[in-house]
Enzyme design. Structure first.
Site, PDB file in Angstrom:
ATOM      1  N   GLU A  33      37.307  44.125  36.754  1.00 29.68           N
ATOM      2  CA  GLU A  33      38.020  43.270  37.697  1.00 29.68           C
ATOM      3  C   GLU A  33      37.776  43.734  39.141  1.00 29.68           C
ATOM      4  OE1 GLU A  33      39.204  40.471  37.759  1.00 29.68           O
ATOM      5  OE2 GLU A  33      40.628  40.401  39.412  1.00 29.68           O
ATOM      6  N   LYS A  75      38.613  27.573  42.785  1.00 29.48           N
ATOM      7  CA  LYS A  75      39.729  28.246  42.118  1.00 29.48           C
ATOM      8  C   LYS A  75      39.954  27.695  40.721  1.00 29.48           C
ATOM      9  CE  LYS A  75      43.709  30.672  42.635  1.00 29.48           C
ATOM     10  NZ  LYS A  75      43.108  31.964  42.311  1.00 29.48           N
ATOM     11  N   HIS A 118      24.074  55.862  29.399  1.00 33.49           N
ATOM     12  CA  HIS A 118      23.080  55.191  28.551  1.00 33.49           C
ATOM     13  C   HIS A 118      22.240  54.191  29.335  1.00 33.49           C
ATOM     14  CE1 HIS A 118      24.755  57.151  25.082  1.00 33.49           C
ATOM     15  NE2 HIS A 118      25.965  56.730  25.421  1.00 33.49           N
ATOM     16  N   TRP A 152      33.339  20.079  44.895  1.00 33.93           N
ATOM     17  CA  TRP A 152      32.588  21.248  44.434  1.00 33.93           C
ATOM     18  C   TRP A 152      31.414  20.664  43.671  1.00 33.93           C
ATOM     19  CZ3 TRP A 152      31.059  23.576  39.791  1.00 33.93           C
ATOM     20  CH2 TRP A 152      30.658  24.918  39.884  1.00 33.93           C
ATOM     21  N   LYS A 173      36.127  41.401  41.998  1.00 34.15           N
ATOM     22  CA  LYS A 173      36.787  41.112  43.285  1.00 34.15           C
ATOM     23  C   LYS A 173      35.809  41.344  44.421  1.00 34.15           C
ATOM     24  CE  LYS A 173      39.596  39.214  42.630  1.00 34.15           C
ATOM     25  NZ  LYS A 173      39.755  38.848  41.277  1.00 34.15           N
ATOM     26  N   ASN A 193      37.057  13.610  39.962  1.00 38.68           N
ATOM     27  CA  ASN A 193      36.979  15.040  39.648  1.00 38.68           C
ATOM     28  C   ASN A 193      36.595  15.147  38.185  1.00 38.68           C
ATOM     29  OD1 ASN A 193      37.414  17.787  39.216  1.00 38.68           O
ATOM     30  ND2 ASN A 193      39.610  17.493  38.886  1.00 38.68           N
ATOM     31  N   GLY A 194      35.502  15.865  37.902  1.00 34.85           N
ATOM     32  CA  GLY A 194      35.079  16.029  36.511  1.00 34.85           C
ATOM     33  C   GLY A 194      33.588  15.823  36.397  1.00 34.85           C
ATOM     34  N   ARG A 200      39.852  23.997  45.582  1.00 32.90           N
ATOM     35  CA  ARG A 200      39.184  23.435  44.410  1.00 32.90           C
ATOM     36  C   ARG A 200      37.714  23.105  44.677  1.00 32.90           C
ATOM     37  NH1 ARG A 200      42.916  21.575  40.657  1.00 32.90           N
ATOM     38  NH2 ARG A 200      41.340  20.244  39.728  1.00 32.90           N
ATOM     39  N   CYS A 250      36.838  20.142  42.353  1.00 37.46           N
ATOM     40  CA  CYS A 250      36.988  18.979  43.205  1.00 37.46           C
ATOM     41  C   CYS A 250      38.469  18.652  43.250  1.00 37.46           C
ATOM     42  CB  CYS A 250      36.253  17.737  42.716  1.00 37.46           C
ATOM     43  SG  CYS A 250      34.482  17.928  42.608  1.00 37.46           S
ATOM     44  N   GLU A 303      32.866  38.636  44.412  1.00 42.12           N
ATOM     45  CA  GLU A 303      33.162  37.252  44.746  1.00 42.12           C
ATOM     46  C   GLU A 303      33.531  37.040  46.211  1.00 42.12           C
ATOM     47  OE1 GLU A 303      36.163  35.613  42.107  1.00 42.12           O
ATOM     48  OE2 GLU A 303      37.469  37.331  42.353  1.00 42.12           O
TER      49      GLU A 303
HETATM   50  C1  G6P Z   1      37.600  30.569  38.570  1.00 40.44           C
HETATM   51  C2  G6P Z   1      38.373  31.343  39.593  1.00 40.44           C
HETATM   52  C3  G6P Z   1      38.761  32.706  39.041  1.00 40.44           C
HETATM   53  C4  G6P Z   1      39.522  32.539  37.738  1.00 40.44           C
HETATM   54  C5  G6P Z   1      38.730  31.722  36.730  1.00 40.44           C
HETATM   55  C6  G6P Z   1      39.580  31.354  35.529  1.00 40.44           C
HETATM   56  O1  G6P Z   1      36.355  31.149  38.387  1.00 40.44           O
HETATM   57  O2  G6P Z   1      37.624  31.492  40.770  1.00 40.44           O
HETATM   58  O3  G6P Z   1      39.578  33.381  39.975  1.00 40.44           O
HETATM   59  O4  G6P Z   1      39.803  33.798  37.205  1.00 40.44           O
HETATM   60  O5  G6P Z   1      38.298  30.494  37.322  1.00 40.44           O
HETATM   61  O6  G6P Z   1      40.604  30.508  35.964  1.00 40.44           O
HETATM   62  P1  G6P Z   1      42.000  30.342  35.268  1.00 40.44           P
HETATM   63  O7  G6P Z   1      42.730  29.376  36.130  1.00 40.44           O
HETATM   64  O8  G6P Z   1      41.707  29.789  33.901  1.00 40.44           O
HETATM   65  O9  G6P Z   1      42.648  31.667  35.183  1.00 40.44           O
END
Ligand code: G6P
Length: 617
Positions: free
Chosen positions: A490, A612, A513, A75, A494, A101-102, A27, A2, A497
């Site tokens: 990773e 994010k 396995h 969010w 990617k 926010n929170g 956010r 948020c 997501e």
């Molecule tokens: C969210 C974001 C990711 C990020 C993760 C950790 O899930 O969408 O892209 O890797 O948070 O965030 P940070 O800011 O702690 O790296």
């Protein structure tokens, strides 16, 4: 998650608020809303489900006047994304509007108590409880908004950054924070900006004040900014920080998406990250946060890295780097698991909190836990002045500039780069890295920006074409080993997501396995098969996939003929020392995910359900 924005000054608040919401949309984008008090003293609140654009559309013919306002992009945590649950929330008296926010953990208890006092709740949110509680305190105590907010912060349990306005006081915003970020921008002539991070503020002023946990701020157009401790009457000293961020860094710069811009920025961001940290003769590494705490690192019995998401994958690469160069045992933990796992933390432990945003709630809580148990805590973050750098004993920034696309790209490579420099430096301090090794690896690290540019020049078009072949696959397997097993994780993340295609990252050798049962002609495998110490073994793994009819996209070292003959598609990357290979293999994986997502028409920068900065548990 948020995002909160607030404005008080001479301009039309709505314009500042909307622009700020756009900047904070990363956010959360389930709903958004604004509240403004106009010159006649009306409190106008407009809210809309969906993105900020929907709110703009909704407000087109509304009264948007007023030089004071608060706004929010959501969010959803409590209650589905709809107009009613959208912020700002208004008090029963219709006098107060609040954004938050929170998460409020004791909202049920408070809600029950307030209901007994005649309060009726219209939304399903935890936030509405806060505005009603403040309203109740004002009514019963006959106190000011500031006093009521201060009292409310003593009663609510959880994480919050809040901003509240009172219709009867159209020249004042009250803000408070506990575990969720809040930044106040200080303009000229008592003009103030408020936001969850500095990005909505930077185009108006570079002077900011970071609110600390447990603080309540009065932002008043006549009397200026005053900050108090929520638990006593002490006024805090105001520390103004001057930011160096530029507005250009926040724009797309001609790219269709922030994500593509951020992928292509990597040669420059990594050059910035390395700048001043590796000497020109590549014989020494300087990270002042490490050097100032030399003894802690030299004597570390163990290093624990806590992180989430993409940062967790970078941490896994960090484990290889630190164990290889420093010979210190490293454990990598999901921050959310670590904080609730009754972990054994000893005084000689160094805990590294790895986070792009520096705000991830679980990572912050994990580091606080380790700190309380005597560990030395070190932060590696991107966002300057964010909560994690301020909570750690020391740390260093990755300096890759603002990352706006929700899918992390340049922050990932920045994190791996800093971890590589840290491993080299600590390894040297501990006498485990020879001068020759340091020079070889540091020289290659300095070459990384050029090598990434070379990958763009040769592979961008090829990957765009390749993406067309695989756009309609329903499942993907990503395989890698050693340093590039985390790269496979990773790469899969990617793709998941941003394209919403199911993908699994796996250690290539583990595939036999169980996962191998999934392989058929419809399930492509992306295999990282570069010339490292397990190259031959990876070649065997590719053969196992091919024997089951699987299609293989292989990332190989330039000039490789063996894998090229086996795989269906080959992406060649330049040779580099093995510990740095994840910095190069990341690039084609990012581009492949990006182009597939674009082909599928996905919202690349703001994928569904994601945010994010995850400031809730
Ligand atoms: C969210 C974001 C990711 C990020 C993760 C950790 O899930 O969408 O892209 O890797 O948070 O965030 P940070 O800011 O702690 O790296």
């Amino acid at each position: 998650m948020c995002g909160i924005v607030g404005y008080l000054g001479q301009r039309r608040a709505y314009d500042v608020l909307i622009q700020g919401l756009h900047r904070l949309e990363y956010r959360g984008y389930d709903s958004s809303g604004v509240a403004m008090i106009n010159a006649s003293g009306d409190l106008n609140i407009y809210k809309s489900k969906g993105k900020v654009e929907a709110l703009e559309h909704f407000t087109q013919s509304k009264d948007l006047d007023g030089c004071i306002g608060i706004a929010h992009t959501r969010w959803a945590t409590h209650g589905e994304p709809n107009d009613i649950n959208a912020h700002p929330h208004v008090s029963q008296s219709q006098m107060l509007a609040l954004v938050h926010n929170g998460t409020i953990e004791n909202y049920n208890v408070l809600k029950e108590a307030l209901t007994l006092h005649g309060y009726k709740f219209v939304s399903e949110t935890d936030t509405e409880v806060v505005v009603q509680l403040i309203d109740y305190i004002m009514q019963t105590n006959g106190c000011s908004l500031f006093d009521a907010v201060r009292e409310a912060t003593r009663q609510i349990v959880g994480a919050y950054a809040i901003a509240v306005i009172d219709k009867s006081k159209p020249d004042e915003i009250i803000a408070a924070r506990q575990s969720s970020p809040l930044v106040i921008g200080v303009g000229e002539n008592n003009e103030y900006f408020l936001a969850s991070d500095a990005t909505p503020i930077i185009e108006y002023t570079n002077k900011v004040v970071y609110l600390n946990d447990g603080e309540v701020a009065i932002i008043n157009h006549q009397t200026g900014l005053h900050i108090f401790d929520a638990h006593n009457t002490d006024e805090s000293e105001i520390h103004i920080t001057e930011l160096k961020m530029s507005i250009d860094e926040l724009e797309k710069g001609g790219y269709p998406h922030f994500m593509l811009k951020e992928i292509f920025e990597q040669p420059r961001t990594l050059a910035d990250c390395i700048s001043g940290r590796i000497s020109s003769d590549a014989k020494s590494v300087v990270l002042s946060g490490v050097i100032e705490n030399r003894e802690k690192f030299i004597n570390a019995q163990r290093i624990i890295i806590v992180a989430c998401g993409t940062s967790w994958h970078a941490a896994l690469i960090g484990k290889h780097l630190i164990e290889d160069f420093c010979r210190i045992p490293v454990v990598v933990e999901y921050a959310s698991e670590f904080r609730y796992s009754n972990p054994v933390v000893n005084k000689g432990d160094v805990l590294i909190a790895l986070s792009q945003s520096g705000e991830t709630a679980d990572t912050l809580a994990a580091l606080e836990l380790a700190k309380s148990q005597g560990a030395f805590v070190f932060g590696i973050c991107n966002v300057i002045g964010s909560s994690i750098p301020r909570a750690t004993h020391s740390g260093c920034y990755i300096h890759v500039g603002p990352e706006i696309g929700v899918a992390s790209t340049k922050a990932f490579t920045g994190q791996v780069t800093v971890l590589a420099m840290l491993a080299l430096l600590v390894g040297q301090m501990r006498g485990k890295v020879s001068e020759e090794t340091l020079e070889t690896v540091a020289t290659d690290l300095r070459r990384v920006p050029t090598l990434i540019q070379d990958i763009f020049d040769r592979l961008n078009g090829k990957i765009e074409d390749l993406a067309k072949i695989f756009t309609y696959a329903h499942n993907f397997l990503y395989l890698g080993r050693g340093y590039n097993y985390p790269s496979a994780l990773e790469g899969a993340l990617k793709l998941k997501e941003i394209s919403y295609i199911h993908a699994e990252g796996y250690p290539a050798a583990e595939m036999k396995h169980g996962t191998i049962a999934l392989i058929d002609v419809d399930m492509p495998s992306v295999v990282i098969a570069i010339k490292d110490k397990v190259y031959e073994k990876t070649v065997s793994n590719i053969q196992q996939v091919k024997a089951r009819g699987g299609k293989v996209v292989a990332i190989v070292t330039e000039g490789d003929e063996v894998v090229s003959a086996l795989a269906d598609h080959v992406l060649e990357i330049p040779a580099i020392v093995e510990p740095l290979t994840p910095l190069l293999t990341a690039i084609p994986l990012q581009l492949l995910a990006y182009y597939i997502a674009v082909n599928k028409g996905r919202n690349v920068d703001q994928p569904r359900n994601l945010a994010k900065s995850v400031t809730v548990e």
